[in-house]
Write an enzyme that holds these catalytic residues in place. Sequence first.
Site, PDB file in Angstrom:
ATOM      1  N   CYS A  85     -46.805 -54.274   4.540  1.00 56.86           N
ATOM      2  CA  CYS A  85     -45.379 -54.634   4.509  1.00 56.86           C
ATOM      3  C   CYS A  85     -44.529 -53.411   4.806  1.00 56.86           C
ATOM      4  CB  CYS A  85     -45.002 -55.216   3.160  1.00 56.86           C
ATOM      5  SG  CYS A  85     -45.061 -54.017   1.803  1.00 56.86           S
ATOM      6  N   CYS A  88     -45.001 -50.291   2.711  1.00 56.23           N
ATOM      7  CA  CYS A  88     -46.128 -49.438   3.130  1.00 56.23           C
ATOM      8  C   CYS A  88     -45.687 -48.500   4.250  1.00 56.23           C
ATOM      9  CB  CYS A  88     -47.290 -50.300   3.619  1.00 56.23           C
ATOM     10  SG  CYS A  88     -47.916 -51.486   2.417  1.00 56.23           S
ATOM     11  N   ASP A 514     -25.197 -42.729  41.106  1.00 60.42           N
ATOM     12  CA  ASP A 514     -25.259 -41.742  42.167  1.00 60.42           C
ATOM     13  C   ASP A 514     -25.329 -42.525  43.472  1.00 60.42           C
ATOM     14  OD1 ASP A 514     -25.652 -39.119  43.324  1.00 60.42           O
ATOM     15  OD2 ASP A 514     -27.696 -39.766  43.710  1.00 60.42           O
TER      16      ASP A 514
END
Length: 845
Positions: A85, A88, A514
């Site tokens: 989870c 953890c 550009d």
Amino acid sequence: MTEQKQKVSMPVRGMTCASCVAHVEKALKNVEGVGDVNVNLATEKASLEFRTDGVKAGDLVRAVKETGYDVPTETMTLSIDGMTCAACVNHVEQALNKVPGVTEATVNLATEKARVTYIPDAADRAAFEKAVAEAGYEVLASPEESGVAEAQQEDEAVRKMRQARQRMRVAWLFTAPIILWMVVEMFFGIVWPNELIFNLGMIVLALPVLFWVGRQTYKSGVTAMLHGYANMDTLITLGTGASLLTGPASFFFPVANYAGVSAMIMAFHLTGRYVEESAKGRASQAIRKLLELGAKTARVLRDGQEVEVPVDQVEVGDVMVVRPGEKIPTDGVVIAGDSAVDESMATGESMPVNKSAGDEVIGATVNQEGLLKVEATKVGKNTFLAQVIKLVEEAQGSKVPIQALADRVTGIFVPAVMTIAAFALLVNLLFPGVMGSLVELGSFLPWVNPNLGVVTLAIVSMVAVLVIACPCALGLATPTALMVGSGMGAEHGILIRTGEAIQTLKDVEVVVFDKTGTITKGKPEVTDVVGMNDQEMTDEQILRWAASAERGSEHPLGRAIVEQAGARGAPLAEPEQFQAIRGKGVQATVDGQRVLVGSRRLMEENDVDPAPLEETLRSLENDAKTAMLVAVDGRLAGVIAVADTLKDDSANAIRELHSMGLETAMITGDNQRTAEAIARQVGIDHVLAEVLPDGKVAEVQDLQERFGSVAFVGDGINDAPALTQANVGIAIGTGTDIAIEASDVTLVRGELTSVVEAVNLSRATFRKIKQNLFWAFFYNVVMLPLAVIGWMHPVLAEIAMATSSITVVTNANTLRRVDIRPEYAQETPSASQPGMARRPARSTA
């Protein structure tokens, strides 16, 4: 308490003298918590001592970089086993970030991987493994950097899914009899055959579910508690443990037997785990698909013989024979043959691309027609496919900024839930009248039984709170959507480097392009050669002088002039004293004469008056042509015009960006009139003309101040500073030329359509992330109070908890249904058609 200190030696790049050493030493000593510092110029290393409780490696690196020097870092990916989870995830991240030398560690629950950025001389894999082990988890064996090892990782994912399925099946094998037995008691009021056997049966059937197939959950939950924190498995362990204990307790105290319920909770939990593993597998299938694309073998010419070898044995320089219908084994250059190659795996473009001698080809693309001989130029981890896989993995392992909110909540979530569970137990025991009244109000729900005893109601409420809380959904909300989004991007030729880029791209206000190679094809051609009115010099002579001077130039305009002279058969001379003047042109000595080719500014700086050709210049520039003046031995000779044609989709892509509410701008070194002519053709809003290469950063900064978030689209090579300065840098790549170091997003196709798709993907992915986070938070906000007041049966609570995680992952997978392509048709209308220049170009130069 004794202060813990750590000594570390880290490399420092960029020092050239004793003054540099002094600057670096001073910068490091100014970091609070740093003690002795010794910087060695000869070894280019800094040795220092610092407090581990107050100083992180990232602080040291930032201090050095802010002084103008660099500390090289490396990144390692670790596979973590045992996480269940978001709690953890937080714990593993904290453990890794505490390792001296680690500048940043991020952990992904969905991929079960950790990405650790660290100072090479200060930390290593062994230190990471030790930190993870001390946190209660395990680092799996390091995979080799090859397709075989990656495939083994995928096999590991399949193995985990099969294990989860097997646990689920065994759990239900024992739980199904419990449910059937309880149905008889619940609906018919018959405790068959008697209460003693019924209670014993519930306990006996529950034990294998909890302690056999559920042992991994118990191991994870208990391990977390032993390490001083709690995760989701801790909540399940406490909830099922409390339910199981009611079984033996029912023989001695007036409490209902919930041992069977404990098995049902675990069975639903393991079912959720299986469905979650399957859903995560679908979310991460992008990597799996990419791995499957690669060829397994290659036919190479060895000693004149055609030999079939595994693809990992192909070496740079080997000549590969590729027949029609076969995959090109690795990146290379065609040395013989003509064919059409399907490059859709790389670019997302379905139309095949013609290839002949001299053309680059990408490994894993499919040869469709003729036989090709290809010389291998890149192998192993250097190939295009390997780079794509690396980028996708990096994106999936990174974090989106919005995840920080979920991380903060997760850090206190499980302890808060345990506190709430204890509160629910105590308030039911201390205030049975009040809580009983609340339960009575919920009796319209079929699973709410107000006739249960006070102790039983208290236990039911506590267990429901423990099992209904779901930090899992919070931990999966962002990474699963990020996994799907980055995978979709790769399929469309959009390579996203970080999760932050996905979040930032959706918020850009201006997209800056550009011109050369981005809006235009970047392959200019000579269109006009105009001499002086006195006609002292013919067009061919002007072209010869200019082309001879440009022979030393690498600029596309210079190459166009040289190619045109070659096409006309003009005999070129070798230039001497060649000099390229950035943003202005070139000068060289040709046949003893000084030749200038370039802008008005170049002429004026060299005392050459451009006025006689001013009218010609304006006329050419108004036609979107780049006009270059030519002067020989101090006298104006003529003008050469070069045009760079627009890409087929440029105008439509700009129009689509406008419809999405975005401003557009173009940066170019061309003069104002030429730039505005191009801008009119495609519908650009803001024109930034006559900008030297080193001035692009300042222009981007100005746009950021005026509009906010800016995305810069360039070729990723000479635009690197501007790509870095922009909020999101988007590099245009073609084929194997993916310039990724300075960019956040790389577009494999050299088309502006991909920019539209990238923005659409960003917006769609972030919508899913926000939806997932909303439902994860909303679910807990609603469900926890219901569990506290006794309106939620523990089994239903567990079903709801498992469903929330599954819902989040499933919702992320629905992102695949989103069509990120632009709405306009593939055929680009001509610039003369209505609507092409819907918005006039506005000069801001």
